[in-house]
Design an enzyme around this catalytic site. Structure first.
Site, PDB file in Angstrom:
ATOM      1  N   GLY A  11       0.838  -1.209   0.000  1.00 13.36           N
ATOM      2  CA  GLY A  11       0.000   0.000   0.000  1.00 13.36           C
ATOM      3  C   GLY A  11       0.867   1.251   0.000  1.00 13.36           C
ATOM      4  O   GLY A  11       1.855   1.320   0.734  1.00 13.36           O
ATOM      5  N   VAL A  24      17.788   8.314  -4.118  1.00 12.28           N
ATOM      6  CA  VAL A  24      18.402   8.674  -5.404  1.00 12.28           C
ATOM      7  C   VAL A  24      19.525   9.692  -5.189  1.00 12.28           C
ATOM      8  O   VAL A  24      20.659   9.513  -5.662  1.00 12.28           O
ATOM      9  CB  VAL A  24      17.326   9.234  -6.381  1.00 12.28           C
ATOM     10  CG1 VAL A  24      17.974   9.820  -7.630  1.00 12.28           C
ATOM     11  CG2 VAL A  24      16.337   8.129  -6.753  1.00 12.28           C
ATOM     12  N   ARG A  72       1.162  -5.240  -5.238  1.00 10.93           N
ATOM     13  CA  ARG A  72       1.382  -6.409  -4.394  1.00 10.93           C
ATOM     14  C   ARG A  72       1.518  -7.578  -5.357  1.00 10.93           C
ATOM     15  O   ARG A  72       0.669  -7.751  -6.225  1.00 10.93           O
ATOM     16  CB  ARG A  72       0.202  -6.616  -3.440  1.00 10.93           C
ATOM     17  CG  ARG A  72       0.062  -5.486  -2.407  1.00 10.93           C
ATOM     18  CD  ARG A  72      -0.998  -5.805  -1.350  1.00 10.93           C
ATOM     19  NE  ARG A  72      -0.967  -4.825  -0.280  1.00 10.93           N
ATOM     20  CZ  ARG A  72      -1.877  -3.863  -0.116  1.00 10.93           C
ATOM     21  NH1 ARG A  72      -2.882  -3.749  -0.952  1.00 10.93           N
ATOM     22  NH2 ARG A  72      -1.790  -3.013   0.898  1.00 10.93           N
ATOM     23  N   SER A  73       2.584  -8.378  -5.220  1.00 13.45           N
ATOM     24  CA  SER A  73       2.819  -9.441  -6.196  1.00 13.45           C
ATOM     25  C   SER A  73       2.758 -10.830  -5.574  1.00 13.45           C
ATOM     26  O   SER A  73       3.527 -11.158  -4.678  1.00 13.45           O
ATOM     27  CB  SER A  73       4.189  -9.228  -6.857  1.00 13.45           C
ATOM     28  OG  SER A  73       4.558 -10.386  -7.560  1.00 13.45           O
ATOM     29  N   ASP A 103       5.689  -4.955   6.099  1.00  8.55           N
ATOM     30  CA  ASP A 103       6.273  -6.245   6.504  1.00  8.55           C
ATOM     31  C   ASP A 103       6.343  -7.277   5.371  1.00  8.55           C
ATOM     32  O   ASP A 103       7.340  -7.985   5.234  1.00  8.55           O
ATOM     33  CB  ASP A 103       5.542  -6.811   7.734  1.00  8.55           C
ATOM     34  CG  ASP A 103       4.039  -6.909   7.555  1.00  8.55           C
ATOM     35  OD1 ASP A 103       3.522  -6.444   6.511  1.00  8.55           O
ATOM     36  OD2 ASP A 103       3.376  -7.458   8.452  1.00  8.55           O
ATOM     37  N   SER A 105       6.651  -6.729   2.196  1.00  7.74           N
ATOM     38  CA  SER A 105       7.717  -6.311   1.266  1.00  7.74           C
ATOM     39  C   SER A 105       9.084  -6.642   1.856  1.00  7.74           C
ATOM     40  O   SER A 105      10.010  -7.035   1.133  1.00  7.74           O
ATOM     41  CB  SER A 105       7.631  -4.812   1.015  1.00  7.74           C
ATOM     42  OG  SER A 105       6.301  -4.437   0.749  1.00  7.74           O
ATOM     43  N   THR A 126       4.424   2.781   5.281  1.00  7.99           N
ATOM     44  CA  THR A 126       3.025   2.348   5.432  1.00  7.99           C
ATOM     45  C   THR A 126       2.325   3.288   6.405  1.00  7.99           C
ATOM     46  O   THR A 126       2.927   3.696   7.405  1.00  7.99           O
ATOM     47  CB  THR A 126       2.910   0.894   5.949  1.00  7.99           C
ATOM     48  OG1 THR A 126       1.568   0.679   6.420  1.00  7.99           O
ATOM     49  CG2 THR A 126       3.855   0.580   7.093  1.00  7.99           C
ATOM     50  N   ASP A 128       0.110   2.430   8.378  1.00  9.55           N
ATOM     51  CA  ASP A 128      -0.415   1.654   9.511  1.00  9.55           C
ATOM     52  C   ASP A 128       0.385   1.777  10.812  1.00  9.55           C
ATOM     53  O   ASP A 128      -0.146   1.507  11.878  1.00  9.55           O
ATOM     54  CB  ASP A 128      -0.505   0.170   9.140  1.00  9.55           C
ATOM     55  CG  ASP A 128      -1.472  -0.084   7.993  1.00  9.55           C
ATOM     56  OD1 ASP A 128      -2.317   0.789   7.733  1.00  9.55           O
ATOM     57  OD2 ASP A 128      -1.370  -1.147   7.364  1.00  9.55           O
ATOM     58  N   ASP A 130       2.559  -0.260  11.845  1.00  9.79           N
ATOM     59  CA  ASP A 130       2.426  -1.601  12.429  1.00  9.79           C
ATOM     60  C   ASP A 130       3.739  -2.378  12.463  1.00  9.79           C
ATOM     61  O   ASP A 130       3.735  -3.599  12.575  1.00  9.79           O
ATOM     62  CB  ASP A 130       1.369  -2.400  11.649  1.00  9.79           C
ATOM     63  CG  ASP A 130       1.703  -2.532  10.169  1.00  9.79           C
ATOM     64  OD1 ASP A 130       2.628  -1.845   9.699  1.00  9.79           O
ATOM     65  OD2 ASP A 130       1.045  -3.330   9.480  1.00  9.79           O
ATOM     66  N   ARG A 172      -5.106  -1.740   9.328  1.00 11.29           N
ATOM     67  CA  ARG A 172      -5.080  -3.216   9.292  1.00 11.29           C
ATOM     68  C   ARG A 172      -5.286  -3.786  10.692  1.00 11.29           C
ATOM     69  O   ARG A 172      -6.277  -3.459  11.315  1.00 11.29           O
ATOM     70  CB  ARG A 172      -3.748  -3.690   8.693  1.00 11.29           C
ATOM     71  CG  ARG A 172      -3.891  -4.913   7.819  1.00 11.29           C
ATOM     72  CD  ARG A 172      -2.564  -5.270   7.197  1.00 11.29           C
ATOM     73  NE  ARG A 172      -2.283  -4.504   6.018  1.00 11.29           N
ATOM     74  CZ  ARG A 172      -2.648  -4.870   4.792  1.00 11.29           C
ATOM     75  NH1 ARG A 172      -3.304  -5.980   4.599  1.00 11.29           N
ATOM     76  NH2 ARG A 172      -2.358  -4.125   3.743  1.00 11.29           N
ATOM     77  N   ALA A 187     -11.362  12.539  21.053  1.00 13.32           N
ATOM     78  CA  ALA A 187     -12.457  11.563  20.969  1.00 13.32           C
ATOM     79  C   ALA A 187     -12.898  11.115  22.359  1.00 13.32           C
ATOM     80  O   ALA A 187     -12.082  11.012  23.273  1.00 13.32           O
ATOM     81  CB  ALA A 187     -12.004  10.354  20.156  1.00 13.32           C
ATOM     82  N   LEU A 215     -22.420  17.659  23.847  1.00  9.76           N
ATOM     83  CA  LEU A 215     -23.254  17.918  22.667  1.00  9.76           C
ATOM     84  C   LEU A 215     -23.075  16.865  21.574  1.00  9.76           C
ATOM     85  O   LEU A 215     -23.880  16.745  20.656  1.00  9.76           O
ATOM     86  CB  LEU A 215     -22.933  19.298  22.102  1.00  9.76           C
ATOM     87  CG  LEU A 215     -23.294  20.458  23.026  1.00  9.76           C
ATOM     88  CD1 LEU A 215     -22.874  21.774  22.409  1.00  9.76           C
ATOM     89  CD2 LEU A 215     -24.792  20.457  23.325  1.00  9.76           C
ATOM     90  N   HIS A 250      -9.714   5.148   1.744  1.00  8.99           N
ATOM     91  CA  HIS A 250      -8.416   5.443   1.108  1.00  8.99           C
ATOM     92  C   HIS A 250      -8.011   6.904   1.110  1.00  8.99           C
ATOM     93  O   HIS A 250      -6.879   7.215   0.741  1.00  8.99           O
ATOM     94  CB  HIS A 250      -8.409   4.889  -0.321  1.00  8.99           C
ATOM     95  CG  HIS A 250      -8.240   3.405  -0.334  1.00  8.99           C
ATOM     96  ND1 HIS A 250      -9.280   2.546  -0.109  1.00  8.99           N
ATOM     97  CD2 HIS A 250      -7.136   2.628  -0.480  1.00  8.99           C
ATOM     98  CE1 HIS A 250      -8.844   1.299  -0.142  1.00  8.99           C
ATOM     99  NE2 HIS A 250      -7.538   1.316  -0.363  1.00  8.99           N
TER     100      HIS A 250
END
Ligand code: F6P
Length: 322
Positions: A11, A24, A72-73, A103, A105, A126, A128, A130, A172, A187, A215, A250
């Site tokens: 992603g 580069v 993603r392969s 992870d 990758s 990512t 995430d 994570d 995820r 929140a 409220l 997304h």
């Protein structure tokens, strides 16, 4: 080492372009040829490779997405796929590979280096957050700010209608986006996979809030638990307070990276190239306590998140949001 390659995989995440730019330009500054590999491992297997110059990464530091594109392969997960990839790397003279991704990758990079004579270094890209070995992944801070912007807007309408607003965010299996955005956005409740939650307690908090004169009531829900629509419906049934669900989706993956993500990406990109120049392989770079660190890929992927810090943030959000 004379030639290295760079690819983005999995992603996409805001700040990936800043990381490509750093790879580069650091590579070229150190006399390396740097090859850009398009569409992740899948493009690698197909030979979608071109030489990059300093100017090929001009005007990208501020852009979301990845100029190299991402994929993603499934084929790369097989030994045959990795052999194909290695043959292509040989043809292009690429001796070191920088993989920007998560992870999955990194596991691919490790297997490639285990099986073939190619050095690999991973950069965490990512939204995430994570990956336990690093305090932050590239893209996480931008995603949190995107969610925060949405929360600010949702607060307005929730307040006008005195509603409960359930906001489902990505991540995820990791609750960090919900936790950080929830804390920053004030929140009332945060529901994440890492912490137990009790539906009756949640409803009690909402009712008590209403009685105290709140409220609106904002609930951040991590997708790892999921089901914002269902949760909003159940809350409305039990509390009698009108509730709405928003799934941000997304939108969290796009947008101009924050300064934090750009700086992180620049530091990590430069360090990844240095590691290859030092002859290192199967490493991942990250940030811990504001220091750039690197670990063996296997060791990094086995690490566990620093739960005490996480827990403290969660507890704080409960005290402040109540
Ligand atoms: O890993 C990043 C991420 O955005 C997750 O938060 C989400 O679960 C997943 O990717 C979505 O994947 P896709 O873009 O393939 O729908």
């Amino acid at each position: 080492m004379r030639t290295i390659g760079v690819l983005t995989s999995g992603g996409d995440a805001p700040g990936m372009n800043a990381a490509i730019r750093a790879v580069v330009r650091t590579g070229i500054a150190n006399g390396l040829r740097v090859m850009g590999i398009q569409r992740g491992y899948s493009g690698l297997m197909n030979g979608e490779i071109f030489e990059m110059t300093r100017s090929s990464v001009s005007d990208i530091i501020q852009r979301g997405g990845t100029i190299l594109k991402s994929a993603r392969s499934a084929e790369f997960r097989t030994p045959e796929g990795r052999k194909k990839a290695y043959n292509v790397l040989k043809v292009f003279g690429i001796e070191g590979l920088v993989v920007i991704g998560g992870d999955g990758s990194f596991t691919g990079a490790k297997l490639l280096s285990d099986e073939w004579d190619i050095k690999t270094v991973g950069i965490p890209g990512t939204i995430d957050n994570d990956l336990a070995y690093t305090d932050y992944t590239i893209g996480f801070d931008t995603a949190v700010n995107t969610v925060l912007d949405a929360i600010n807007k949702l607060r307005d309408t929730s307040t006008s209608h005195e509603r409960v607003s359930v906001v489902e965010v990505m991540g995820r299996h990791c609750g960090d986006i919900a936790l950080y955005a929830g804390l920053a956005g004030g929140a009332e409740s945060i529901i994440i996979p890492e912490e137990d939650y009790n539906f009756d307690e949640l409803c009690k908090t909402i009712i008590e809030g209403k009685v105290k004169g709140k409220l609106h009531n904002l609930i951040l829900l991590a997708e790892g638990i999921g089901g914002a629509e269902e949760l909003a419906k159940k809350i409305e049934e039990v509390t009698g307070i009108e509730s709405r669900a928003t799934v941000l989706g997304h939108i969290q993956r796009g947008g101009s990276p924050t300064a934090f993500d750009r700086i992180l990406a620049s530091r990590l990109g430069a360090r990844a190239v240095e590691l290859l120049l030092e002859g290192k392989s199967k490493r991942v770079v990250g940030i811990r306590d504001n220091k750039i660190v690197d670990y063996d890929i296997t060791e990094a992927l086995q690490m566990e998140k620093r739960r005490d810090d996480h827990k403290k943030l969660y507890e704080l959000s409960k005290i402040l949001g109540y």
